[in-house]
Design a protein around this motif. Structure first.
Motif, PDB file in Angstrom:
ATOM      1  N   GLY A  63       2.269  18.329  -5.477  1.00  0.00           N
ATOM      2  CA  GLY A  63       2.450  16.908  -5.202  1.00  0.00           C
ATOM      3  C   GLY A  63       1.191  16.226  -4.726  1.00  0.00           C
ATOM      4  N   GLU A  64       1.363  15.050  -4.178  1.00  0.00           N
ATOM      5  CA  GLU A  64       0.248  14.212  -3.745  1.00  0.00           C
ATOM      6  C   GLU A  64      -0.496  14.917  -2.608  1.00  0.00           C
ATOM      7  OE1 GLU A  64      -1.839  10.962  -1.682  1.00  0.00           O
ATOM      8  OE2 GLU A  64      -0.253  12.184  -0.837  1.00  0.00           O
ATOM      9  N   ILE A  65      -1.807  14.965  -2.720  1.00  0.00           N
ATOM     10  CA  ILE A  65      -2.589  15.849  -1.852  1.00  0.00           C
ATOM     11  C   ILE A  65      -2.464  15.498  -0.358  1.00  0.00           C
ATOM     12  CG2 ILE A  65      -4.776  14.590  -2.124  1.00  0.00           C
ATOM     13  CD1 ILE A  65      -6.136  17.393  -2.275  1.00  0.00           C
ATOM     14  N   GLN A  75      -9.011   2.306  -3.120  1.00  0.00           N
ATOM     15  CA  GLN A  75      -8.992   1.038  -2.387  1.00  0.00           C
ATOM     16  C   GLN A  75      -9.060   1.205  -0.872  1.00  0.00           C
ATOM     17  OE1 GLN A  75      -9.153  -1.852  -4.026  1.00  0.00           O
ATOM     18  NE2 GLN A  75      -9.257  -0.539  -5.844  1.00  0.00           N
ATOM     19  N   TYR A  76      -8.813   2.421  -0.407  1.00  0.00           N
ATOM     20  CA  TYR A  76      -8.727   2.626   1.053  1.00  0.00           C
ATOM     21  C   TYR A  76      -9.980   2.094   1.777  1.00  0.00           C
ATOM     22  CZ  TYR A  76      -4.946   6.181   0.632  1.00  0.00           C
ATOM     23  OH  TYR A  76      -3.792   6.869   0.400  1.00  0.00           O
ATOM     24  N   ALA A  77     -11.140   2.531   1.291  1.00  0.00           N
ATOM     25  CA  ALA A  77     -12.383   2.175   1.995  1.00  0.00           C
ATOM     26  C   ALA A  77     -12.583   0.660   1.985  1.00  0.00           C
ATOM     27  CB  ALA A  77     -13.566   2.879   1.351  1.00  0.00           C
ATOM     28  N   GLU A 135       0.845  -1.201   0.000  1.00  0.00           N
ATOM     29  CA  GLU A 135       0.000   0.000   0.000  1.00  0.00           C
ATOM     30  C   GLU A 135       0.880   1.250   0.000  1.00  0.00           C
ATOM     31  OE1 GLU A 135      -0.018  -2.380   2.176  1.00  0.00           O
ATOM     32  OE2 GLU A 135      -1.931  -3.394   1.968  1.00  0.00           O
ATOM     33  N   CYS A 136       0.281   2.346  -0.439  1.00  0.00           N
ATOM     34  CA  CYS A 136       1.044   3.591  -0.380  1.00  0.00           C
ATOM     35  C   CYS A 136       1.051   4.102   1.067  1.00  0.00           C
ATOM     36  CB  CYS A 136       0.450   4.626  -1.327  1.00  0.00           C
ATOM     37  SG  CYS A 136      -1.307   4.868  -1.135  1.00  0.00           S
ATOM     38  N   PHE A 137       1.981   4.995   1.354  1.00  0.00           N
ATOM     39  CA  PHE A 137       2.141   5.485   2.722  1.00  0.00           C
ATOM     40  C   PHE A 137       0.870   6.161   3.259  1.00  0.00           C
ATOM     41  CE2 PHE A 137       4.213   8.773   5.590  1.00  0.00           C
ATOM     42  CZ  PHE A 137       4.237   7.918   6.686  1.00  0.00           C
ATOM     43  N   PRO A 152      -6.755   4.774 -11.420  1.00  0.00           N
ATOM     44  CA  PRO A 152      -5.714   3.840 -11.003  1.00  0.00           C
ATOM     45  C   PRO A 152      -5.124   4.118  -9.610  1.00  0.00           C
ATOM     46  CG  PRO A 152      -4.840   5.419 -12.569  1.00  0.00           C
ATOM     47  CD  PRO A 152      -6.286   5.719 -12.435  1.00  0.00           C
ATOM     48  N   CYS A 153      -5.406   5.273  -9.053  1.00  0.00           N
ATOM     49  CA  CYS A 153      -4.821   5.650  -7.765  1.00  0.00           C
ATOM     50  C   CYS A 153      -5.331   4.718  -6.663  1.00  0.00           C
ATOM     51  CB  CYS A 153      -5.228   7.091  -7.470  1.00  0.00           C
ATOM     52  SG  CYS A 153      -5.011   7.553  -5.770  1.00  0.00           S
ATOM     53  N   ARG A 154      -4.477   4.396  -5.707  1.00  0.00           N
ATOM     54  CA  ARG A 154      -4.852   3.465  -4.652  1.00  0.00           C
ATOM     55  C   ARG A 154      -5.878   4.043  -3.675  1.00  0.00           C
ATOM     56  NH1 ARG A 154       1.256   1.258  -3.856  1.00  0.00           N
ATOM     57  NH2 ARG A 154       1.677   3.271  -4.787  1.00  0.00           N
ATOM     58  N   SER A 183       5.859  13.771  -2.369  1.00  0.00           N
ATOM     59  CA  SER A 183       5.222  12.544  -2.845  1.00  0.00           C
ATOM     60  C   SER A 183       5.488  11.377  -1.900  1.00  0.00           C
ATOM     61  CB  SER A 183       5.764  12.199  -4.227  1.00  0.00           C
ATOM     62  OG  SER A 183       5.255  10.959  -4.649  1.00  0.00           O
ATOM     63  N   PRO A 184       4.478  10.526  -1.718  1.00  0.00           N
ATOM     64  CA  PRO A 184       4.742   9.306  -0.956  1.00  0.00           C
ATOM     65  C   PRO A 184       5.649   8.395  -1.785  1.00  0.00           C
ATOM     66  CG  PRO A 184       2.392   9.754  -1.147  1.00  0.00           C
ATOM     67  CD  PRO A 184       3.073  10.629  -2.130  1.00  0.00           C
ATOM     68  N   PHE A 185       6.508   7.672  -1.115  1.00  0.00           N
ATOM     69  CA  PHE A 185       7.386   6.741  -1.797  1.00  0.00           C
ATOM     70  C   PHE A 185       6.524   5.707  -2.529  1.00  0.00           C
ATOM     71  CE2 PHE A 185      10.045   2.828  -1.646  1.00  0.00           C
ATOM     72  CZ  PHE A 185      11.048   3.284  -2.469  1.00  0.00           C
ATOM     73  N   SER A 186       6.872   5.404  -3.737  1.00  0.00           N
ATOM     74  CA  SER A 186       6.191   4.403  -4.589  1.00  0.00           C
ATOM     75  C   SER A 186       4.878   4.898  -5.189  1.00  0.00           C
ATOM     76  CB  SER A 186       5.941   3.065  -3.869  1.00  0.00           C
ATOM     77  OG  SER A 186       4.704   3.095  -3.182  1.00  0.00           O
ATOM     78  N   CYS A 187       4.525   6.160  -4.982  1.00  0.00           N
ATOM     79  CA  CYS A 187       3.295   6.663  -5.607  1.00  0.00           C
ATOM     80  C   CYS A 187       3.604   7.068  -7.045  1.00  0.00           C
ATOM     81  CB  CYS A 187       2.750   7.858  -4.838  1.00  0.00           C
ATOM     82  SG  CYS A 187       1.442   8.689  -5.743  1.00  0.00           S
ATOM     83  N   MET A 188       2.775   6.589  -7.950  1.00  0.00           N
ATOM     84  CA  MET A 188       3.085   6.851  -9.363  1.00  0.00           C
ATOM     85  C   MET A 188       3.002   8.349  -9.707  1.00  0.00           C
ATOM     86  SD  MET A 188      -0.259   5.553 -11.260  1.00  0.00           S
ATOM     87  CE  MET A 188      -1.830   6.168 -10.757  1.00  0.00           C
ATOM     88  N   ASN A 189       2.219   9.106  -8.927  1.00  0.00           N
ATOM     89  CA  ASN A 189       2.127  10.538  -9.238  1.00  0.00           C
ATOM     90  C   ASN A 189       3.490  11.204  -9.200  1.00  0.00           C
ATOM     91  OD1 ASN A 189      -0.584  11.589  -9.696  1.00  0.00           O
ATOM     92  ND2 ASN A 189      -1.029  10.531  -7.784  1.00  0.00           N
ATOM     93  N   GLY A 190       4.207  10.942  -8.101  1.00  0.00           N
ATOM     94  CA  GLY A 190       5.534  11.541  -7.960  1.00  0.00           C
ATOM     95  C   GLY A 190       6.502  10.978  -8.978  1.00  0.00           C
TER      96      GLY A 190
HETATM   97  S1  SF4 Z   1      -1.952   9.394  -5.168  1.00  0.00           S
HETATM   98 FE1  SF4 Z   1      -0.420   7.821  -4.699  1.00  0.00          FE
HETATM   99  S2  SF4 Z   1      -0.070   7.980  -2.525  1.00  0.00           S
HETATM  100 FE2  SF4 Z   1      -1.964   9.081  -2.961  1.00  0.00          FE
HETATM  101  S3  SF4 Z   1      -3.526   7.591  -2.637  1.00  0.00           S
HETATM  102 FE3  SF4 Z   1      -3.025   7.504  -4.788  1.00  0.00          FE
HETATM  103  S4  SF4 Z   1      -1.496   5.921  -4.976  1.00  0.00           S
HETATM  104 FE4  SF4 Z   1      -1.635   6.465  -2.819  1.00  0.00          FE
END
Ligand code: SF4
Length: 407
Positions: free
Chosen positions: A207-209, A82-84, A42-44, A77-79, A339-346
């Motif tokens: 960056g990532e919100i 999936q959170y909920a 999972e992302c951070f 495609p953003c994770r 950006s969180p590590f491993s997030c494709m946005n960054g």
């Molecule tokens: S933008 Fe990246 S870090 Fe943020 S929720 Fe989506 S996958 Fe996770």
């Protein structure tokens, strides 16, 4: 969301009779619980969010039957989408399926979060939060007495909370009182003893919100940049809401529904959002001279287009590039992408920043990654600030200062 944004949104829920509170500040326990119940892929931000909710379930007196967790969602495609689902699964595994998960989606611009009145109140709460935070970030680097801006900021949040949570006000009355309250808040910020000296490097923070707004997740990056002598201009939360509406309208056009009821609703919503945002921002006209926001999120999407086609690279990466270009046009001295590590946005943004920088007089752009492991960023920030100072001396677009900076 930012802490202030979440606090004012919680106040919006309270105004409708729902006993809403924000999750307690994230800490080591958050990360520990998040890691315990996730697979590591999972992302951070997902880990932090899940950890924060789980921490609540362990609090004394916690009653699952009387609790609902607000966990918005997004498609694509953003994770985040999936959170909920993950939270739901974990709570089931822990025998806490009684807890309701409320999950409005970006699909309809978070319209499902409540009725029209709720949305309207939530919107002005979000905008007020953005405005108050902007005042904090623009003044704090210049304060003469350390801590005074933070103090005014905290008091301002409490005042806004107290007003927004009132249940006895209709929307128009709330808007009218909020206008007065923001004027008074503005004047308190203006009264801060500050030394407005021109020449401090101004950094756009994109960056990532979640990571860019969550102090725990980004290890208080804004404060660190300030300690290194910078002033920061952080991309707002409202920008994302505008983007979700833009995205909805764009999808309708692509589905051949340009002339549809859904399009009319989306347009009315955008019109309302802009109108109310304009009314509140106008109160701060003198303060935000030089920090004006783009007239429309379309401008950001179009500015990103040469690097990231908006219909291929969706979401925050487009906004980060678009805002970087917009910020360059306002004379900023560098771009910081959180950006969180491993997030494709960054990762995607990082691949195009080099080309972007070349096209923009080699403005320094740097992605800082976070994964919850404390690292000493001082050296990296120091090197980046040297590049920023070099750029500042050769840049072609000068920033515009507001009237509080003497000539
Ligand atoms: S933008 Fe990246 S870090 Fe943020 S929720 Fe989506 S996958 Fe996770």
């Amino acid at each position: 969301m930012t802490q202030i944004g979440a606090r004012l949104l919680a106040a919006t829920f309270r105004s409708k009779g729902i006993e809403a509170q924000i999750t307690p500040p994230s800490d080591e326990k958050t990360v520990e619980l998040g890691a315990l119940y996730s697979s590591g892929e999972e992302c951070f931000p997902e880990k932090v969010t899940i950890g924060d909710f789980l921490k609540i379930t362990q609090a004394e007196g916690f009653d699952p039957a009387k609790t609902a967790f607000l966990m918005p969602s997004a498609n694509g495609p953003c994770r985040f989408g999936q959170y909920a689902h993950l939270l739901d699964k974990i709570l089931n595994d822990l025998d806490m399926s009684e807890i309701l998960i409320v999950s409005p989606s970006s699909k309809d611009g978070y319209g499902g979060i409540g009725g029209t009145v709720f949305f309207k109140t939530a919107w002005i709460a979000v905008i007020s939060a953005d405005i108050i935070r902007k005042m904090l970030l623009h003044i704090r680097p210049y304060e003469r007495v350390e801590g005074t801006t933070d103090e005014v900021y905290e008091k301002s949040i409490v005042r806004a909370e107290k007003l927004i949570e009132r249940q006895d006000l209709n929307y128009n009355k709330l808007m009218s009182l909020l206008t007065k309250e923001l004027i008074s808040i503005r004047d308190n910020f203006r009264a801060i003893d500050a030394d407005y000296v021109k020449g401090k490097p101004l950094l756009a923070v994109v960056g990532e919100i979640f990571c860019r707004h969550n102090r725990f997740a980004n290890e208080n990056m804004i404060r660190k940049l300030e300690e290194h002598g910078a002033e920061t201009w952080l991309a707002d939360v409202g920008e994302w809401i505008f983007y979700t509406v833009w995205s909805r309208m764009d999808k309708l056009v692509r589905k051949g529904k340009k002339l549809s009821g859904d399009m009319a609703v989306a347009k009315m919503k955008r019109h309302f959002m802009k109108k109310e945002e304009h009314k509140l921002l106008e109160l701060f006209h003198d303060d935000f001279t030089g920090y004006e926001e783009p007239s429309d999120v379309t401008e950001l999407v179009e500015r990103a287009e040469p690097y990231l086609p908006s219909r291929g690279a969706l979401g925050e990466m487009s906004l980060s590039l678009g805002r970087s270009s917009f910020s360059h046009s306002k004379g900023v001295d560098g771009i910081v992408d959180i950006s969180p590590f491993s997030c494709m946005n960054g990762i995607v943004s990082e691949t195009v920043y080099q080309e972007f920088s070349k096209d923009h007089n080699n403005i320094p752009c740097r992605v800082f990654y976070y994964d919850g492991v404390n690292i000493d960023l001082d050296r990296d920030i120091g090197i980046f600030m040297e590049l920023v100072k070099g750029y500042k001396n050769r840049k072609k677009v000068e920033r515009c200062y507001n009237r509080f900076f003497p000539d």
